[in-house]
Scaffold this motif. Structure first.
Motif, PDB file in Angstrom:
ATOM      1  N   LYS A 155      68.397 -48.514 -90.794  1.00 33.13           N
ATOM      2  CA  LYS A 155      67.537 -49.397 -90.008  1.00 33.13           C
ATOM      3  C   LYS A 155      67.852 -50.869 -90.221  1.00 33.13           C
ATOM      4  N   GLY A 156      68.490 -51.179 -91.322  1.00 28.77           N
ATOM      5  CA  GLY A 156      68.850 -52.581 -91.545  1.00 28.77           C
ATOM      6  C   GLY A 156      68.540 -53.049 -92.943  1.00 28.77           C
ATOM      7  N   HIS A 157      68.781 -54.336 -93.152  1.00 21.60           N
ATOM      8  CA  HIS A 157      68.547 -54.892 -94.479  1.00 21.60           C
ATOM      9  C   HIS A 157      68.243 -56.384 -94.375  1.00 21.60           C
ATOM     10  N   VAL A 158      67.672 -56.907 -95.435  1.00 26.05           N
ATOM     11  CA  VAL A 158      67.568 -58.363 -95.604  1.00 26.05           C
ATOM     12  C   VAL A 158      68.104 -58.673 -96.998  1.00 26.05           C
ATOM     13  N   ALA A 159      69.057 -59.618 -97.078  1.00 29.99           N
ATOM     14  CA  ALA A 159      69.627 -59.991 -98.375  1.00 29.99           C
ATOM     15  C   ALA A 159      69.278 -61.440 -98.663  1.00 29.99           C
ATOM     16  N   GLY A 160      68.937 -61.727 -99.899  1.00 36.82           N
ATOM     17  CA  GLY A 160      68.654 -63.110-100.325  1.00 36.82           C
ATOM     18  C   GLY A 160      69.546 -63.449-101.497  1.00 36.82           C
ATOM     19  N   ASN A 161      70.097 -64.662-101.485  1.00 33.30           N
ATOM     20  CA  ASN A 161      71.101 -65.067-102.464  1.00 33.30           C
ATOM     21  C   ASN A 161      70.839 -66.479-102.917  1.00 33.30           C
ATOM     22  N   ASP A 169      72.313 -71.258-107.807  1.00 28.45           N
ATOM     23  CA  ASP A 169      71.948 -72.232-108.840  1.00 28.45           C
ATOM     24  C   ASP A 169      70.437 -72.403-108.852  1.00 28.45           C
ATOM     25  N   ASN A 170      69.947 -73.397-109.605  1.00 31.76           N
ATOM     26  CA  ASN A 170      68.499 -73.535-109.763  1.00 31.76           C
ATOM     27  C   ASN A 170      67.832 -74.277-108.619  1.00 31.76           C
ATOM     28  N   THR A 171      68.626 -74.997-107.826  1.00 32.32           N
ATOM     29  CA  THR A 171      67.986 -75.913-106.883  1.00 32.32           C
ATOM     30  C   THR A 171      68.263 -75.647-105.407  1.00 32.32           C
ATOM     31  N   ARG A 172      69.465 -75.225-105.076  1.00 33.98           N
ATOM     32  CA  ARG A 172      69.770 -75.053-103.649  1.00 33.98           C
ATOM     33  C   ARG A 172      68.907 -73.941-103.068  1.00 33.98           C
ATOM     34  N   PRO A 173      68.426 -74.142-101.846  1.00 36.57           N
ATOM     35  CA  PRO A 173      67.567 -73.120-101.247  1.00 36.57           C
ATOM     36  C   PRO A 173      68.322 -71.801-101.069  1.00 36.57           C
ATOM     37  N   PRO A 174      67.615 -70.702-101.201  1.00 31.27           N
ATOM     38  CA  PRO A 174      68.271 -69.405-101.034  1.00 31.27           C
ATOM     39  C   PRO A 174      68.817 -69.233 -99.624  1.00 31.27           C
ATOM     40  N   VAL A 175      69.871 -68.437 -99.529  1.00 24.63           N
ATOM     41  CA  VAL A 175      70.418 -68.076 -98.216  1.00 24.63           C
ATOM     42  C   VAL A 175      69.909 -66.663 -97.920  1.00 24.63           C
ATOM     43  N   ILE A 176      69.271 -66.522 -96.778  1.00 27.76           N
ATOM     44  CA  ILE A 176      68.716 -65.211 -96.417  1.00 27.76           C
ATOM     45  C   ILE A 176      69.483 -64.688 -95.202  1.00 27.76           C
ATOM     46  N   ARG A 177      69.917 -63.454 -95.262  1.00 27.72           N
ATOM     47  CA  ARG A 177      70.675 -62.872 -94.142  1.00 27.72           C
ATOM     48  C   ARG A 177      70.131 -61.489 -93.811  1.00 27.72           C
ATOM     49  N   GLY A 178      70.408 -61.069 -92.600  1.00 29.50           N
ATOM     50  CA  GLY A 178      70.023 -59.722 -92.169  1.00 29.50           C
ATOM     51  C   GLY A 178      68.657 -59.714 -91.514  1.00 29.50           C
ATOM     52  N   ASN A 179      68.197 -58.532 -91.155  1.00 31.77           N
ATOM     53  CA  ASN A 179      66.931 -58.429 -90.448  1.00 31.77           C
ATOM     54  C   ASN A 179      66.296 -57.065 -90.699  1.00 31.77           C
ATOM     55  N   TRP A 195      59.703 -59.724 -93.178  1.00 32.61           N
ATOM     56  CA  TRP A 195      60.506 -59.399 -94.358  1.00 32.61           C
ATOM     57  C   TRP A 195      61.456 -60.534 -94.740  1.00 32.61           C
ATOM     58  N   THR A 196      61.838 -61.343 -93.752  1.00 32.78           N
ATOM     59  CA  THR A 196      62.689 -62.490 -94.080  1.00 32.78           C
ATOM     60  C   THR A 196      61.894 -63.473 -94.935  1.00 32.78           C
ATOM     61  N   ASP A 197      60.635 -63.679 -94.535  1.00 34.91           N
ATOM     62  CA  ASP A 197      59.770 -64.580 -95.304  1.00 34.91           C
ATOM     63  C   ASP A 197      59.512 -63.992 -96.702  1.00 34.91           C
TER      64      ASP A 197
END
Ligand SMILES: Nc1nc2c(ncn2[C@@H]2O[C@H](COP(=O)(O)OP(=O)(O)O)[C@@H](O)[C@H]2O)c(=O)[nH]1
Ligand SMILES: [Mg+2]
Length: 450
Positions: A367-373, A376-386, A333-335
């Motif tokens: 059970k949990g979560h995965v958040a993606g943030n 801007d247009n270029t910086r890679p997303p930050v993914i948190r949670g599991n 799910w992170t991927d």
């Protein structure tokens, strides 16, 4: 100039200085509640003399939470008689929600009762879900910013006060909102000053946004920022009314860069209190909390031009969507989240848009979560949670604030969700997709005098 006299509170017509001068009849009785609230009870809005809210343990509306099992307080804060309202403003993506989470955790660990209030132009907020994970009581004002939904904001404050008797409420206004001192802080102090004490207004700006301000200060080529002047007007006026400015995401810059950014902030803001923090890492958060633990806001009036402000807000396409994802087999799910945020981000860029903040959230209750943030247009997303690969079904929320036409944003998000689903063999379904441009801000109150 805002005036209040006895005739007002007996149900006359009160005049507000609002961006478009208009009169607001106090026809909902002496409370001045707009008609839209209908018959709903609204205890706090007494204009002349706010009632003292005496909560007792026998009050059936009060849920007494067990005292937290916590370590001794690391945060120095006096005992509070009134509920302390801490407003944390700042532009989209500056890190307000992250700071609210961090602050709530720290204050609760110090034995404080804390409640949190989120705000957005529409319902279905990722922020609300994230804030709930702190264990604090959380409420949300949807459908408009605090200033345009002032009665709803105070209803939410009242709900929180009745439900969990917080000593401290930390509230996050919509990131594109400005003029809070005149439209939120002064009305609260005037009408509810006996129950609510408003802390110094903190405004967050992150290191990337600060670079934009710094470059503008140097008369840098504005096109580099790719932000219209109207949006920069919101940045500027947010800082102008701040009692305390918080430079966030300092973990992302070198110490030399940080010195330069802080110097630029000092040029802009003079001797106003400033904090350099990392809300994510928690660095500097205690110092900021201690600084705003006592004292009240100065409520500085920002020079807001409502035509420009309205243009800045309307430049943004806004999208809140919710739906579900379903899988027949194990999924990373992170991927999945990484692909989803990257796909939407790339498609927005290809359509000529500029991401201000894109947030996606997958959750399975308990059970949990995965958040993606991404911001801007270029910086890679930050993914948190599991989320465990064995999860077969999860709820999906997408919140996007983008410089783009809202219809284009809608198409891009719907297509991207579908495409990533097809690529990963996950069945994706969006049940509700709301996309729009924010309306012109029409605050319920605007008090220009302190
Ligand atoms: N590196 C870093 N990232 C941060 C920090 N604070 C927030 N972020 C990230 O910035 C993004 C926007 O944060 P959020 O709290 O949602 O911003 P908001 O729109 O102001 O509420 C998220 O990806 C956060 O993880 C920080 O101190 N350091
Ligand atoms: Mg937020």
């Amino acid at each position: 100039m805002y005036t209040i006299d006895k005739a007002d509170s007996r149900g006359g017509v009160r005049e507000y200085e609002t961006p478009r001068r208009h009169t607001v009849p106090t026809c909902a009785g002496a409370h001045g509640i707009p008609d839209t609230l209908g018959e709903r009870p609204f205890v706090l809005l007494e204009y002349e003399k706010p009632p003292t809210v005496n909560y007792t343990l026998s009050d059936p509306c009060v849920t007494e939470k067990p005292p937290p099992k916590m370590a001794p307080s690391p945060i120095e804060m006096p005992m509070l008689e009134r509920t302390r309202l801490i407003l944390v403003g700042g532009f989209l993506g500056a890190g307000k929600t992250t700071l609210l989470r961090r602050a709530a955790e720290k204050l609760m660990a110090s034995g404080r009762r804390v409640a949190l209030l989120a705000n957005d132009q529409a319902e279905g907020l990722v922020d609300t879900s994230l804030l709930r994970e702190t264990g604090a009581d959380v409420d949300e004002v949807g459908g408009g910013c605090f200033c345009c939904r002032f009665p709803q904001m105070m209803e939410a404050v009242e709900r929180l006060m009745r439900r969990s008797r917080p000593e401290i409420i930390i509230a996050e206004p919509v990131g594109s909102c400005t003029d809070l001192a005149a439209t939120v802080i002064r009305p609260i102090r005037k009408m509810f000053g006996e129950q609510i004490e408003v802390a110094p207004l903190s405004v967050l700006i992150d290191v990337h946004q600060m670079r934009i301000m710094q470059d503008l200060g140097r008369e840098f080529d504005k096109r580099i920022s790719r932000l219209p002047d109207s949006v920069l007007h919101i940045y500027r006026t947010q800082l102008e009314e701040a009692d305390v400015v918080v430079l966030n995401k300092c973990d992302l810059v070198s110490s030399d860069d940080l010195v330069a950014l802080e110097a630029s902030l000092a040029d802009l803001l003079g001797d106003r209190p400033r904090f350099a923090i990392s809300a994510e890492a928690g660095t500097g958060v205690d110092d900021w909390l201690e600084a705003i633990a006592s004292g009240e806001t100065e409520s500085r009036t920002a020079r807001v031009d409502y035509d420009v402000y309205a243009e800045g807000e309307a430049a943004m396409g806004w999208l809140n969507a919710n739906g579900t994802v379903k899988a027949q087999a194990d999924v990373d799910w992170t991927d999945f989240m990484q692909r989803l945020v990257r796909q939407i981000q790339a498609d927005i860029a290809a359509a000529g848009g500029v991401v201000q903040h894109l947030k996606c959230f997958l959750t399975v209750p308990r059970k949990g979560h995965v958040a993606g943030n991404c911001i801007d247009n270029t910086r890679p997303p930050v993914i948190r949670g599991n989320l465990e690969p064995s999860v077969r079904k999860a709820n999906l929320l997408v919140n996007a604030r983008v410089l783009i036409a809202s219809e284009t944003l809608r198409r891009v998000v719907v297509d991207a969700v579908e495409r990533v689903g097809a690529d990963t063999a996950v069945e994706t379904r969006l049940n509700v997709v709301r996309s729009f441009h924010p309306d012109r801000p029409e605050p319920v109150h605007r008090m220009l005098d302190s």
